[in-house]
Design an enzyme around this catalytic site. Sequence first.
Site, PDB file in Angstrom:
ATOM      1  N   ASP A   1      33.810 -11.212  11.995  1.00 29.59           N
ATOM      2  CA  ASP A   1      34.225 -11.796  10.711  1.00 29.59           C
ATOM      3  C   ASP A   1      35.388 -12.778  10.856  1.00 29.59           C
ATOM      4  O   ASP A   1      35.708 -13.493   9.901  1.00 29.59           O
ATOM      5  CB  ASP A   1      34.702 -10.694   9.745  1.00 29.59           C
ATOM      6  CG  ASP A   1      33.564  -9.816   9.277  1.00 29.59           C
ATOM      7  OD1 ASP A   1      32.404 -10.258   9.352  1.00 29.59           O
ATOM      8  OD2 ASP A   1      33.847  -8.685   8.832  1.00 29.59           O
TER       9      ASP A   1
ATOM     10  N   LYS B   1      37.597 -10.458   2.171  1.00 30.45           N
ATOM     11  CA  LYS B   1      36.299 -11.081   1.834  1.00 30.45           C
ATOM     12  C   LYS B   1      35.386 -10.018   1.254  1.00 30.45           C
ATOM     13  O   LYS B   1      35.569  -8.815   1.481  1.00 30.45           O
ATOM     14  CB  LYS B   1      35.631 -11.701   3.077  1.00 30.45           C
ATOM     15  CG  LYS B   1      35.394 -10.754   4.276  1.00 30.45           C
ATOM     16  CD  LYS B   1      34.137  -9.957   4.251  1.00 30.45           C
ATOM     17  CE  LYS B   1      34.051  -9.007   5.447  1.00 30.45           C
ATOM     18  NZ  LYS B   1      33.149  -7.890   5.312  1.00 30.45           N
TER      19      LYS B   1
END
Length: 287
Positions: A132, A8
């Site tokens: 995350d 990401k």
Amino acid sequence: MRLESPAKLNLALHVLRKRKDGYHELCTLFHRISLRDTLCLQKRRSGIRLSCFHPKVPKKNNLVVRAFELLKTETQFSGGVSVRLIKRIPVGGGLGGGSSNAGAFLLGMNRLFRLGLSQSKLVKLGARLGSDVPFFISGARHALGEGRGEKVRPVTFRRRLWFLLIRSGRGLSTRRVYQGFRPKSPRASLTRVEHGVKIASTFLAKGKVAQASEFLQNDLVESAERMRPSLMRMRAQLSDTQLGTCHMSGSGPTQFFIFLSRKQALQALQKLRRSGFSRSIFLCHSF
Ligand code: C5P
């Protein structure tokens, strides 16, 4: 079972305040990218065996191993698994590689062993492994992250963006970069910051990268640059190339440029090479 484990970018990352539990309250814009690791799972009688040729991947305290332990203590699961990890995402780069591996592993184990765990249970387990991880479990391509990053709100985003990711030496410790964060005064409000992030997201969706970039800030840049002054020099050097704004993902040190097409990104890559930029650069896109 073969699983994709994408990285990401934090297109924006605002740190609102330090919390009593030591974490920081965030408002971030997550974006999933095509740079990815691969995990291969195979059933075995008991325990976990993790193999990976990458020298920097921790074998002992690996998030995949911790995810396995968590499944054993928090669910009915009692089997075993061998995991082969093919690592392409830079380790400690601010790209969420370890968290993505843990997320993919939990999703994969749920399917392989038909554990019947709901999405929300998987998200809860994931959040215990890292801030995350829920983003990767959510399956979102583009999302707002709040709380310590674990509260994920997917945002519709249809455009494919292109990125050049620029590595900078060794990884940085996320914990240490957060520890070095110095709060701004007056404190930013979530409403205002979230508004800015949404504006940026809308500009990006319309292909207006320069306008979006004005709203895409990362509050951890200063701390990361204090820890590694060469990052600041690199940022100055990258700005001189006039390829647009250079951003940093997560706690760094990976920096990135945003483009609207592969052609633009390739031209920029050539320009970087011509100006003597010899670091490793990855070309990737929204995923
Ligand atoms: O959640 P994760 O394990 O990835 O976080 C690593 C470290 O980064 C935490 O131990 C904490 O020191 C710091 N952190 C933080 N605030 C966040 C996320 C991470 O202070 N929102």
